[in-house]
Design a protein around this motif. Structure first.
Motif, PDB file in Angstrom:
ATOM      1  N   PRO A 167      29.493  89.072  19.357  1.00 34.10           N
ATOM      2  CA  PRO A 167      28.412  88.117  19.662  1.00 34.10           C
ATOM      3  C   PRO A 167      27.089  88.601  19.080  1.00 34.10           C
ATOM      4  O   PRO A 167      26.788  89.791  19.103  1.00 34.10           O
ATOM      5  N   ALA A 168      26.318  87.669  18.550  1.00 31.50           N
ATOM      6  CA  ALA A 168      24.986  87.988  18.030  1.00 31.50           C
ATOM      7  C   ALA A 168      24.053  86.828  18.311  1.00 31.50           C
ATOM      8  O   ALA A 168      24.491  85.690  18.498  1.00 31.50           O
ATOM      9  N   LEU A 169      22.770  87.137  18.341  1.00 30.54           N
ATOM     10  CA  LEU A 169      21.769  86.099  18.568  1.00 30.54           C
ATOM     11  C   LEU A 169      21.297  85.581  17.215  1.00 30.54           C
ATOM     12  O   LEU A 169      20.806  86.345  16.380  1.00 30.54           O
ATOM     13  N   GLN A 170      21.478  84.296  17.005  1.00 28.67           N
ATOM     14  CA  GLN A 170      21.043  83.677  15.747  1.00 28.67           C
ATOM     15  C   GLN A 170      19.726  82.955  15.980  1.00 28.67           C
ATOM     16  O   GLN A 170      19.606  82.130  16.879  1.00 28.67           O
ATOM     17  N   ILE A 171      18.725  83.298  15.174  1.00 32.17           N
ATOM     18  CA  ILE A 171      17.403  82.672  15.312  1.00 32.17           C
ATOM     19  C   ILE A 171      17.066  81.952  14.020  1.00 32.17           C
ATOM     20  O   ILE A 171      17.008  82.567  12.955  1.00 32.17           O
ATOM     21  N   ASP A 172      16.852  80.649  14.110  1.00 30.34           N
ATOM     22  CA  ASP A 172      16.405  79.865  12.963  1.00 30.34           C
ATOM     23  C   ASP A 172      14.933  79.558  13.159  1.00 30.34           C
ATOM     24  O   ASP A 172      14.571  78.769  14.031  1.00 30.34           O
ATOM     25  N   ARG A 173      14.109  80.190  12.364  1.00 34.51           N
ATOM     26  CA  ARG A 173      12.671  80.006  12.533  1.00 34.51           C
ATOM     27  C   ARG A 173      12.089  79.209  11.380  1.00 34.51           C
ATOM     28  O   ARG A 173      12.415  79.437  10.215  1.00 34.51           O
ATOM     29  N   LEU A 174      11.218  78.270  11.729  1.00 34.86           N
ATOM     30  CA  LEU A 174      10.394  77.597  10.724  1.00 34.86           C
ATOM     31  C   LEU A 174       8.943  77.939  11.026  1.00 34.86           C
ATOM     32  O   LEU A 174       8.473  77.728  12.141  1.00 34.86           O
ATOM     33  N   ALA A 175       8.256  78.486  10.018  1.00 31.79           N
ATOM     34  CA  ALA A 175       6.856  78.871  10.201  1.00 31.79           C
ATOM     35  C   ALA A 175       5.967  77.871   9.478  1.00 31.79           C
ATOM     36  O   ALA A 175       6.213  77.516   8.326  1.00 31.79           O
ATOM     37  N   LEU A 176       4.925  77.423  10.171  1.00 33.67           N
ATOM     38  CA  LEU A 176       4.008  76.445   9.601  1.00 33.67           C
ATOM     39  C   LEU A 176       2.651  77.090   9.343  1.00 33.67           C
ATOM     40  O   LEU A 176       2.204  77.944  10.104  1.00 33.67           O
ATOM     41  N   SER A 177       2.019  76.646   8.259  1.00 35.50           N
ATOM     42  CA  SER A 177       0.674  77.122   7.977  1.00 35.50           C
ATOM     43  C   SER A 177      -0.312  76.473   8.945  1.00 35.50           C
ATOM     44  O   SER A 177       0.051  75.614   9.746  1.00 35.50           O
ATOM     45  N   LEU A 178      -1.563  76.907   8.863  1.00 36.96           N
ATOM     46  CA  LEU A 178      -2.583  76.351   9.746  1.00 36.96           C
ATOM     47  C   LEU A 178      -2.687  74.842   9.613  1.00 36.96           C
ATOM     48  O   LEU A 178      -2.981  74.146  10.578  1.00 36.96           O
ATOM     49  N   GLU A 179      -2.448  74.359   8.396  1.00 37.59           N
ATOM     50  CA  GLU A 179      -2.546  72.900   8.186  1.00 37.59           C
ATOM     51  C   GLU A 179      -1.268  72.179   8.580  1.00 37.59           C
ATOM     52  O   GLU A 179      -1.149  70.974   8.410  1.00 37.59           O
ATOM     53  N   GLY A 180      -0.270  72.921   9.047  1.00 32.06           N
ATOM     54  CA  GLY A 180       0.967  72.297   9.480  1.00 32.06           C
ATOM     55  C   GLY A 180       1.996  72.132   8.386  1.00 32.06           C
ATOM     56  O   GLY A 180       2.980  71.408   8.552  1.00 32.06           O
ATOM     57  N   VAL A 181       1.792  72.779   7.238  1.00 31.11           N
ATOM     58  CA  VAL A 181       2.739  72.681   6.132  1.00 31.11           C
ATOM     59  C   VAL A 181       3.842  73.727   6.317  1.00 31.11           C
ATOM     60  O   VAL A 181       3.538  74.895   6.563  1.00 31.11           O
ATOM     61  N   PRO A 182       5.106  73.334   6.212  1.00 32.85           N
ATOM     62  CA  PRO A 182       6.180  74.324   6.315  1.00 32.85           C
ATOM     63  C   PRO A 182       6.042  75.362   5.215  1.00 32.85           C
ATOM     64  O   PRO A 182       5.940  75.018   4.040  1.00 32.85           O
ATOM     65  N   ALA A 183       6.008  76.633   5.587  1.00 35.75           N
ATOM     66  CA  ALA A 183       5.746  77.684   4.610  1.00 35.75           C
ATOM     67  C   ALA A 183       6.886  78.690   4.516  1.00 35.75           C
ATOM     68  O   ALA A 183       7.012  79.371   3.509  1.00 35.75           O
ATOM     69  N   GLU A 184       7.690  78.794   5.536  1.00 36.98           N
ATOM     70  CA  GLU A 184       8.771  79.785   5.505  1.00 36.98           C
ATOM     71  C   GLU A 184       9.891  79.332   6.416  1.00 36.98           C
ATOM     72  O   GLU A 184       9.650  78.888   7.538  1.00 36.98           O
TER      73      GLU A 184
END
Lengths: 250, 250
Positions: free
Chosen positions: B215-232
């Motif tokens: 078992p492992a913990l899977q983390i799907d992260r979406l990071a947004l810039s200050l303006e709300g643009v998906p960056a990573e």
DNA sequence: TCCTCGAACATTTCTATAAGATATAAGACA
DNA sequence: TGTCTTATATCTTATAGAAATGTTCGAGGA
């Protein structure tokens, strides 16, 4: 403004130990009233002007206190209407404290079935996390939660018996936080949760109707009352095949 | 106060489409300056008085705007000192965005080793989550993160190539968000993460030096810039034997 | 001369208050 | 029934004083 100004006096008292600004004293006083059940959930508070006159401070100070409380999700403010005690209804719980979301993005609040309900002396782990005395007693609830008739969560809940007298005689509803507030005057103000991926135990797998050893999300939640007193410990095992835990940070 | 009052004019313009209060316009204007790199990370902003005079509003309005930005972790305010651009250094990242904590309660920021670094046309999933065009390209980083020389996380990162030109030629540091801000003018303002418990794949297990299927913990992260643009977009597989993901809600 | 300590001062954010603007609902009235 | 007025609520902006912090500068001793 010829009122008693009880808060300034208190501020002087507290000055030696540690000064607290006026608006914060107002906030604490209002929170105490909420805790004491002066205003029912969902009902409007007196207006800023009325509170200001009653407490002997200016409207702006009351406003700052209410703003802080609104930021804590304690009250809801609506221009032209008034300020209302935030309700602990299902919808609010769902968005504030229930973070399990379907992979399709839809949130479904699960139905619950109580598997076991008992009470007894708290064990070491329960005393540790709930910060209760050595001989204190706890109420324990084990229940199965399903979404669309599919078992998804099995959870074990431990409550300090002193805080919830007579709970075992009641019917346990789906939304526990509602009756905490309604019948026992305990409003859950914050939680913190520890998440892990584990292999499911025999007992939990049987309850959920799946094979033992499968990966599952284990959530250990401690819920605190508005005053910061530990009020509930909850240990959940979640199947995350079609659901995920959503965490939003800023 | 005989300045240009550019914001009132703008407010009038926006009145037809949708009114925005003055302090919010000030906030947006200040955020734009931060985004444009007018002030470096960690440096002080002009004082409330100076900003008020410059923007043609009162000090209280600037104050409310700065308070809102402080609540968003964008700036740090210190009485008697000034207001400072929040820094994306390790310590801040650790507390704001890195939620993996040792079971003993100690936080350790992991060291990283890059396993692969490449670029190419974005696949369907990457286009979907990063909201980029059909023929856009992405940079991909796969790396292994260890705490006390023990592998704990293996993660796959996807970045829009358009936002990070020349990144592949640079050395990839441990703290990525620092160079996003420093070299590419992109400040991560918020993230949202989806957590699941999964059974580890062969490849991930090999990278972490454990058996597949655990078992492992899977983390799907979406990071947004200050303006709300998906960056990573970041896909992490975490071993949670001695660590847990901490989520605090209020 | 050099160093240390402390008082006075300037600068900055924080707190408290007040007044006008805006939003909302209920009642008056044609 | 529909529109206007009015009352009341929060929201926005403005202003003054308090508290915190850093700096400057001078007295005093080694």
């Amino acid at each position: 403004m010829s009122e008693s100004r009880e808060f300034v006096a208190r501020a002087d008292d507290a000055d030696a130990l540690g000064f607290r600004p006026l608006y914060r004293q107002v906030r604490d006083a209002l929170i105490r009233r909420i805790v004491d059940g002066v205003w029912a959930s969902g009902q409007p508070l007196p207006s800023e002007m009325r509170l200001a006159a009653e407490l002997g401070v200016s409207q702006g100070t009351v406003r700052k206190a209410l703003d802080a409380m609104a930021a804590e999700n304690l009250v809801v403010r609506r221009q032209g209407r008034g300020t209302f005690i935030a309700r602990h209804d299902e919808e609010r719980i769902m968005f504030q404290f229930f973070k399990l979301v379907g992979d399709d993005g839809l949130r479904s609040f699960p139905q619950s079935r109580v598997l076991a309900l008992s009470q007894g002396k708290a064990n070491a782990a329960e005393r540790e996390v709930l910060k209760i005395a050595k001989d204190a007693r706890v109420i324990r609830i084990r229940r199965l939660r399903s979404i669309d008739d599919t078992p998804v969560i099995v959870e074990n809940i431990a409550l300090p018996e002193a805080l919830f007298p007579g709970l075992t005689g009641m019917e346990v509803p789906n939304n526990l936080y509602g009756i905490y507030a309604m019948h026992f005057g305990i409003t859950i103000g914050s939680t913190h949760e520890k998440l892990k991926a584990i292999a499911m135990s025999e007992a939990d797998a049987r309850a959920l109707g799946v094979a033992a050893g499968l990966p599952a999300l284990q959530i250990d939640r401690l819920a605190l009352s508005l005053e910061g007193v530990p009020a509930e410990s909850r240990h959940s095992i979640c199947l995350t095949d079609h659901f995920h835990y959503l965490s939003e940070l800023r």
